[in-house]
Design a protein around this motif. Structure first.
Motif, PDB file in Angstrom:
ATOM      1  N   UNK A  75      -9.857 -13.002 -10.186  1.00 29.90           N
ATOM      2  CA  UNK A  75      -9.808 -13.235  -8.717  1.00 29.90           C
ATOM      3  C   UNK A  75      -8.151 -13.137  -8.365  1.00 29.90           C
ATOM      4  N   UNK A  76      -7.439 -13.876  -8.842  1.00 30.01           N
ATOM      5  CA  UNK A  76      -5.868 -13.604  -8.638  1.00 30.01           C
ATOM      6  C   UNK A  76      -5.575 -12.231  -8.663  1.00 30.01           C
ATOM      7  N   UNK A  77      -5.787 -11.544  -9.747  1.00 28.37           N
ATOM      8  CA  UNK A  77      -5.434 -10.121  -9.767  1.00 28.37           C
ATOM      9  C   UNK A  77      -6.151  -9.311  -8.575  1.00 28.37           C
ATOM     10  N   UNK A  78      -7.224  -9.654  -8.339  1.00 26.64           N
ATOM     11  CA  UNK A  78      -7.686  -8.820  -7.075  1.00 26.64           C
ATOM     12  C   UNK A  78      -7.084  -9.238  -5.835  1.00 26.64           C
ATOM     13  N   UNK A  79      -7.061 -10.402  -5.492  1.00 22.16           N
ATOM     14  CA  UNK A  79      -6.311 -10.547  -4.395  1.00 22.16           C
ATOM     15  C   UNK A  79      -4.900  -9.966  -4.288  1.00 22.16           C
ATOM     16  N   UNK A  80      -4.068 -10.030  -5.536  1.00 25.83           N
ATOM     17  CA  UNK A  80      -2.708  -9.670  -5.453  1.00 25.83           C
ATOM     18  C   UNK A  80      -2.858  -7.742  -5.298  1.00 25.83           C
ATOM     19  N   UNK A  81      -4.009  -7.445  -5.865  1.00 24.61           N
ATOM     20  CA  UNK A  81      -4.098  -5.892  -5.595  1.00 24.61           C
ATOM     21  C   UNK A  81      -4.432  -5.428  -4.168  1.00 24.61           C
ATOM     22  N   UNK A  82      -5.160  -6.520  -3.245  1.00 21.75           N
ATOM     23  CA  UNK A  82      -5.525  -6.283  -2.159  1.00 21.75           C
ATOM     24  C   UNK A  82      -4.244  -6.388  -1.336  1.00 21.75           C
ATOM     25  N   UNK A  83      -3.392  -7.475  -1.610  1.00 19.89           N
ATOM     26  CA  UNK A  83      -2.218  -7.565  -0.866  1.00 19.89           C
ATOM     27  C   UNK A  83      -1.339  -6.352  -0.895  1.00 19.89           C
ATOM     28  N   UNK A  84      -1.349  -5.888  -2.153  1.00 17.44           N
ATOM     29  CA  UNK A  84      -0.217  -4.805  -2.323  1.00 17.44           C
ATOM     30  C   UNK A  84      -0.974  -3.589  -1.554  1.00 17.44           C
ATOM     31  N   UNK A  85      -2.044  -3.392  -1.580  1.00 17.37           N
ATOM     32  CA  UNK A  85      -2.833  -2.193  -0.903  1.00 17.37           C
ATOM     33  C   UNK A  85      -2.567  -2.327   0.627  1.00 17.37           C
ATOM     34  N   UNK A  86      -2.667  -3.531   1.056  1.00 14.53           N
ATOM     35  CA  UNK A  86      -2.368  -3.739   2.695  1.00 14.53           C
ATOM     36  C   UNK A  86      -1.039  -3.420   3.026  1.00 14.53           C
ATOM     37  N   UNK A  87      -0.090  -3.944   2.079  1.00 10.25           N
ATOM     38  CA  UNK A  87       1.319  -3.669   2.255  1.00 10.25           C
ATOM     39  C   UNK A  87       1.580  -2.070   2.370  1.00 10.25           C
ATOM     40  N   UNK A  88       1.119  -1.353   1.287  1.00  8.46           N
ATOM     41  CA  UNK A  88       1.336  -0.039   1.289  1.00  8.46           C
ATOM     42  C   UNK A  88       0.922   0.892   2.272  1.00  8.46           C
ATOM     43  N   UNK A  89      -0.499   0.309   2.973  1.00  6.38           N
ATOM     44  CA  UNK A  89      -1.016   0.965   4.089  1.00  6.38           C
ATOM     45  C   UNK A  89      -0.108   0.842   5.268  1.00  6.38           C
ATOM     46  N   UNK A  90       0.420  -0.607   5.312  1.00  3.48           N
ATOM     47  CA  UNK A  90       1.306  -0.926   6.458  1.00  3.48           C
ATOM     48  C   UNK A  90       2.701   0.452   6.396  1.00  3.48           C
ATOM     49  N   UNK A  91       3.185   0.561   5.313  1.00  2.62           N
ATOM     50  CA  UNK A  91       4.284   1.241   5.138  1.00  2.62           C
ATOM     51  C   UNK A  91       3.901   2.483   5.334  1.00  2.62           C
ATOM     52  N   UNK A  92       2.987   3.140   4.937  1.00  2.00           N
ATOM     53  CA  UNK A  92       2.293   4.422   5.355  1.00  2.00           C
ATOM     54  C   UNK A  92       2.212   4.538   6.870  1.00  2.00           C
ATOM     55  N   UNK A  93       1.758   3.509   7.517  1.00  2.00           N
ATOM     56  CA  UNK A  93       1.434   3.758   8.793  1.00  2.00           C
ATOM     57  C   UNK A  93       2.754   3.485   9.546  1.00  2.00           C
ATOM     58  N   UNK A  94       3.931   2.746   9.140  1.00  2.00           N
ATOM     59  CA  UNK A  94       4.981   2.723   9.671  1.00  2.00           C
ATOM     60  C   UNK A  94       5.771   3.956   9.680  1.00  2.00           C
ATOM     61  N   UNK A  95       5.685   4.622   8.379  1.00  2.66           N
ATOM     62  CA  UNK A  95       6.311   5.849   8.214  1.00  2.66           C
ATOM     63  C   UNK A  95       5.618   7.013   9.053  1.00  2.66           C
ATOM     64  N   UNK A  96       4.459   6.895   9.214  1.00  5.24           N
ATOM     65  CA  UNK A  96       3.782   7.935  10.037  1.00  5.24           C
ATOM     66  C   UNK A  96       4.050   7.628  11.642  1.00  5.24           C
ATOM     67  N   UNK A  97       4.284   6.394  11.877  1.00  2.00           N
ATOM     68  CA  UNK A  97       4.635   6.185  13.130  1.00  2.00           C
ATOM     69  C   UNK A  97       6.058   6.571  13.412  1.00  2.00           C
TER      70      UNK A  97
END
Length: 397
Positions: free
Chosen positions: A375-397
Motif C-alpha cells: 500500500x505504501x509503494x502504491x501511494x508513492x507511485x500514485x503521488x509520483x504519477x500525479x506530480x509527473x502529470x502536473x509537470x506535463x500540464x505545466x510544460x504544455x501550458x
C-alpha cells in the motif's frame, strides 16, 4: 397357677410342627375344653372343668369351647430379647449398606468418567455422503474453472458459475440444518471450499488488475494463515497412528471449526465485493454487453454515476473489507472457541490450541506487513504519477 397339665406325650404331639394344632380334635376327652393361659414364664393349657374346681370364683359360662390357639411358644423375655437381636442385626446391616454406598457411588462415577474418556479417544466414522456435502464438493470442483474463465476474460461464464457457487453455499447449510445432516466433515470442508473459492477469485482478479494488490495480500494472508493453522490442528489432534491415509481421511474427525460472527460477516462482504468486481468486468465483455441483459447493465452503471461512480463504490467496499479482514484474522489468534480439538486430554488440548493460535498470529502478522508495504509503494507511485502529470500540464501550458 393351679391347674391340671396335659401329659408330656400329648404336649409333645401338640408342639410337633408336622402334626399341627389339628390334633386337638383327636383327644379322647369329651365335653372338655382347654383354655390357653399365657404367663410371663411359659405358655400352658388349663382344662375348664379343673378351673371350676380349683377356682370357683371364675364363671364357667364365660368359657367357650374352642381349639388350641397358643399365643406364643416363647416367653415374653425371650421374645423381647429376639426382637432386640433382630433390631441390632437390622441396624448393623443398614450401617454396612450406608458405608458401602459412598464407595459404590465413587466407583460408579469413576467408571462413567473412564467410559466417556474412552468414547472420546476412540475414533469414530461418519456418514459423509449426503446432499449438503455433495454440494460442497461440487463447489470445490467448480472453483478452478471459475479462475480459468476469469484469467481468459470469459466474464459472463465466470459470473454464472460464481452465482452457482454462492447459491450452493447458502443451500447446503440450510439443508443440513433443516434435515439434521450436520457432520464434522461438513464443518471443515464447507469453510475450506469458501476459502478456496475466495483465494481463487482474489488471485485471478488481482492478476487482471481489478482488485488492489494490498487488499489481495491481506485477504490471501488471512486464508493462508488459517490453512497453516488448520494443517497443524489436524496433525496434532489426529489419534495415533498418525499416517497419511488417516490424515486425509475426512470421515475420521479430530477437530471442529466454529467460524466467529465477524468472520461470517467478513466472508459475506468479501463475496459481495468480488461479485461486484465480476459485474463490472461484464461491462468489458462483448458477449455480455450484446446479450439481452447488456442494456440493463449499462442502465445500472448510469444510475450509479457512470464509471467514476462505480469506481468510488468499489473503493469504499474495499476499505470496509480490509478492516473486517484484519479484525477477523486477529480474532482467530485470541479466540479459544474458533477451533475445538476433540479428545479427553484437556492439558494437551490447551497446549495444541495455544500453538495453533500462535501459528495463525505469526503468519497473518507477516502478511499484514506485506500488505502495508504494498500500500505504501502504491501511494508513492500514485503521488509520483500525479506530480509527473502536473509537470506535463505545466510544460504544455
Amino acid at each position: 397357677m393351679a391347674g391340671a397339665r396335659l401329659p408330656s406325650r400329648t404336649l409333645t404331639a401338640l408342639l410337633n410342627t408336622s402334626n399341627g394344632i389339628s390334633c386337638v380334635s383327636r383327644l379322647p376327652l369329651k365335653r372338655q375344653s382347654l383354655c390357653s393361659i399365657s404367663s410371663r414364664a411359659s405358655c400352658s393349657w388349663l382344662r375348664n372343668d379343673v378351673a371350676r374346681t380349683c377356682r370357683p370364683s371364675l364363671n364357667p359360662r364365660h368359657y367357650k369351647r374352642y381349639s388350641i390357639c397358643p399365643t406364643g411358644l416363647f416367653s415374653t423375655s425371650t421374645t423381647r430379647r429376639l426382637k432386640i437381636e433382630n433390631n441390632g442385626k437390622t441396624s448393623q446391616s443398614s450401617r454396612d449398606s450406608e458405608e458401602r454406598r459412598p464407595l459404590t457411588s465413587t466407583s460408579t462415577k469413576l467408571a462413567a468418567t473412564l467410559k466417556s474418556t474412552l468414547k472420546l479417544d476412540k475414533p469414530r466414522h461418519e456418514q459423509i455422503y449426503n446432499l449438503p456435502n455433495i454440494l460442497t464438493f461440487s463447489r470445490l470442483i467448480a472453483t478452478p474453472v471459475v479462475g480459468y474463465l476469469i484469467i481468459h476474460n470469459h466474464h459472463l461464464y465466470a459470473f454464472s458459475l460464481f452465482a452457482y457457487a454462492a447459491i450452493s453455499d447458502l443451500l447446503d447449510g440450510w439443508i443440513a440444518r433443516r434435515w439434521n445432516l450436520q457432520t464434522v466433515v461438513g464443518s471443515v470442508v464447507d469453510p475450506m471450499a469458501d476459502k478456496f473459492l475466495m483465494t481463487t477469485l482474489v488471485t485471478c482478479l488481482a492478476v487482471n488488475g481489478s482488485l488492489p494488490m494490498p487488499l489481495a495480500a491481506l485477504i490471501l494472508g488471512r486464508d493462508v494463515s488459517l490453512a497453516l493453522s488448520a494443517f497443524y490442528y489436524r496433525y496434532a489432534s489426529l489419534p495415533a497412528p498418525k499416517t497419511m491415509a488417516r490424515y486425509w481421511d475426512f470421515s475420521l474427525p479430530s477437530a471442529e471449526v466454529h467460524p466467529t460472527t465477524i468472520s461470517k460477516l467478513n466472508t459475506f462482504l468479501q463475496l459481495s465485493l468480488l461479485g461486484t468486481l465480476l459485474c463490472t468486468n461484464l461491462l468489458h465483455d462483448p458477449s455480455a454487453t450484446t446479450s439481452a441483459a447488456g442494456g440493463l447493465l449499462m442502465s445500472i452503471q448510469g444510475l450509479l454515476g457512470g464509471e467514476e461512480g462505480v469506481k468510488t463504490i468499489i473503493q469504499g467496499m474495499s476499505a470496509i473489507v480490509a478492516s473486517t479482514t484484519m479484525y477477523s484474522g486477529l480474532e482467530y489468534t485470541w479466540s479459544k472457541k474458533a477451533v475445538v480439538i476433540l479428545g479427553g486430554d484437556e492439558a494437551l488440548k490447551r497446549k495444541q490450541g495455544f500453538r495453533g493460535r500462535m501459528i495463525m498470529a505469526s503468519g497473518f502478522g507477516s502478511f499484514i506487513a506485506v500488505a502495508a508495504y504494498l500500500w505504501y509503494n502504491g501511494q508513492a507511485e500514485d503521488d509520483s504519477e500525479k506530480e509527473a502529470s502536473k509537470r506535463l500540464g505545466a510544460q504544455s501550458g
